[in-house]
Design a protein around this motif. Structure first.
Motif, PDB file in Angstrom:
ATOM      1  N   ALA A  90      47.841  50.018 -40.286  1.00  0.00           N
ATOM      2  CA  ALA A  90      46.672  50.137 -39.417  1.00  0.00           C
ATOM      3  C   ALA A  90      46.549  49.005 -38.414  1.00  0.00           C
ATOM      4  CB  ALA A  90      45.405  50.226 -40.277  1.00  0.00           C
ATOM      5  N   ASP A  91      46.944  47.790 -38.814  1.00  0.00           N
ATOM      6  CA  ASP A  91      46.792  46.660 -37.895  1.00  0.00           C
ATOM      7  C   ASP A  91      47.949  46.524 -36.911  1.00  0.00           C
ATOM      8  OD1 ASP A  91      48.523  45.983 -39.975  1.00  0.00           O
ATOM      9  OD2 ASP A  91      47.995  43.864 -39.929  1.00  0.00           O
ATOM     10  N   VAL A 205      55.258  46.225 -31.114  1.00  0.00           N
ATOM     11  CA  VAL A 205      54.742  47.574 -31.367  1.00  0.00           C
ATOM     12  C   VAL A 205      54.457  48.250 -30.031  1.00  0.00           C
ATOM     13  CG1 VAL A 205      52.995  48.967 -32.523  1.00  0.00           C
ATOM     14  CG2 VAL A 205      53.738  46.793 -33.542  1.00  0.00           C
ATOM     15  N   ALA A 206      55.228  49.299 -29.747  1.00  0.00           N
ATOM     16  CA  ALA A 206      55.084  50.014 -28.476  1.00  0.00           C
ATOM     17  C   ALA A 206      54.137  51.194 -28.569  1.00  0.00           C
ATOM     18  CB  ALA A 206      56.454  50.503 -27.995  1.00  0.00           C
ATOM     19  N   ASN A 207      53.993  51.746 -29.777  1.00  0.00           N
ATOM     20  CA  ASN A 207      53.197  52.956 -29.952  1.00  0.00           C
ATOM     21  C   ASN A 207      52.809  53.131 -31.415  1.00  0.00           C
ATOM     22  OD1 ASN A 207      56.332  53.738 -29.667  1.00  0.00           O
ATOM     23  ND2 ASN A 207      55.414  54.967 -31.290  1.00  0.00           N
ATOM     24  N   HIS A 208      51.814  53.981 -31.651  1.00  0.00           N
ATOM     25  CA  HIS A 208      51.523  54.410 -33.008  1.00  0.00           C
ATOM     26  C   HIS A 208      52.648  55.339 -33.461  1.00  0.00           C
ATOM     27  CE1 HIS A 208      47.356  52.940 -33.168  1.00  0.00           C
ATOM     28  NE2 HIS A 208      47.237  53.326 -31.910  1.00  0.00           N
ATOM     29  N   LYS A 213      47.820  58.482 -34.847  1.00  0.00           N
ATOM     30  CA  LYS A 213      46.715  58.400 -33.895  1.00  0.00           C
ATOM     31  C   LYS A 213      46.109  59.793 -33.772  1.00  0.00           C
ATOM     32  CE  LYS A 213      45.419  56.727 -29.304  1.00  0.00           C
ATOM     33  NZ  LYS A 213      45.901  56.265 -27.979  1.00  0.00           N
ATOM     34  N   THR A 214      44.921  59.937 -34.315  1.00  0.00           N
ATOM     35  CA  THR A 214      44.335  61.276 -34.432  1.00  0.00           C
ATOM     36  C   THR A 214      43.912  61.863 -33.093  1.00  0.00           C
ATOM     37  OG1 THR A 214      42.166  60.274 -34.841  1.00  0.00           O
ATOM     38  CG2 THR A 214      43.502  60.832 -36.759  1.00  0.00           C
ATOM     39  N   SER A 215      43.782  61.016 -32.058  1.00  0.00           N
ATOM     40  CA  SER A 215      43.317  61.520 -30.769  1.00  0.00           C
ATOM     41  C   SER A 215      44.419  62.178 -29.954  1.00  0.00           C
ATOM     42  CB  SER A 215      42.696  60.376 -29.959  1.00  0.00           C
ATOM     43  OG  SER A 215      43.663  59.378 -29.694  1.00  0.00           O
ATOM     44  N   ALA A 216      45.646  62.110 -30.428  1.00  0.00           N
ATOM     45  CA  ALA A 216      46.764  62.711 -29.689  1.00  0.00           C
ATOM     46  C   ALA A 216      47.796  63.243 -30.668  1.00  0.00           C
ATOM     47  CB  ALA A 216      47.404  61.684 -28.755  1.00  0.00           C
TER      48      ALA A 216
END
Length: 248
Positions: A90-91, A205-208, A213-216
């Motif tokens: 998460a962090d 970290v470039a991305n989730h 990521k629940t929004s996408a």
């Protein structure tokens, strides 16, 4: 002398005052490109772009053995890898920098050892600690000197690529204890250990990771590259400080 291997987002090292480049040959073929020599704050550094200087070599086709062998032949003090990752924990959000302390290998079919000759004695290495603890400490100290926030520790999961992972695969990796996902951490770390190189990684970290990521529903590669470009400024600040520990 310090070596820096640049990954996605770092095909060049802007803070390096280049003196010359050298084409190397090894018993394992050609490295990803010429070695670039120069200075950072009057400290000698050699730089190698892992994916080639035009970023044309995918992670599963990088000649890791040639890259590490070429650097080892220079009698280096240590090697620092810069690698982009996807964050599971998460962090580990986009733009975060971490100094991992463990790794799990999910790659396959790569040339992963120098000890594969059948007419010589079998050789094993202790891989309990895949990253050099002194190198990790110096990276953490350099980040503090540069006033750059980094996360100390984390498990790097090395996947095959070049595709990104499915959400189900990320769920499995998380159950395995993986905190971040990259495609180049292995066999690079193991080969460095075989050669006795002090090796550490700066993970950006470039991305989730997929499904985190629940929004996408999909990962935007354009957004990931934008994050890398912005975050590499801080990474260069760390590198400018870490060279102070490796004076000629």
């Amino acid at each position: 002398m310090l070596a820096i291997i640049g990954g996605t987002g770092m095909a060049q090292l802007a803070c390096l005052e280049i003196s010359h480049r050298k084409i190397m040959t090894t018993p394992y073929g050609e490295p990803s490109g010429p070695l670039t020599f120069g200075k950072i704050n009057d400290n000698t550094v050699v730089f190698l772009a892992r994916h080639g200087y035009g970023h044309t070599i995918p992670p599963h086709q990088v000649n890791y053995r040639a890259n590490l062998w070429a650097l080892h032949s220079l009698n280096l003090s240590r090697v620092i890898s810069v690698a982009s990752v996807g964050g599971i924990r998460a962090d580990l959000t986009p733009g975060t920098v971490a100094i991992p302390d463990q790794i799990i290998d999910y790659t396959h079919g790569r040339k992963y050892t120098y000890h594969d000759v059948i007419d010589k004695a079998v050789t094993h290495i202790d891989f309990t600690e895949p990253y050099c603890q002194l190198t990790r400490k110096r990276l953490l100290d350099a980040a503090e000197r540069a006033n750059e926030r980094v996360i100390d520790g984390g498990v790097y999961g090395a996947t095959q690529g070049p595709r990104l992972e499915t959400a189900a695969e990320v769920n499995r990796l998380e159950r395995d204890g993986v905190d971040m996902i990259g495609m180049t951490g292995m066999p690079e770390a193991a080969l460095a250990k075989e050669l006795g190189l002090c090796y550490g990684t700066i993970a950006v970290v470039a991305n989730h990771a997929a499904g985190r990521k629940t929004s996408a529903h999909a990962i935007s590669l354009e957004d990931a590259h934008a994050v890398l470009e912005k975050t590499m400024v801080g990474v260069r600040n760390i590198l400018e400080r870490v060279v102070e520990f490796d004076v000629d």
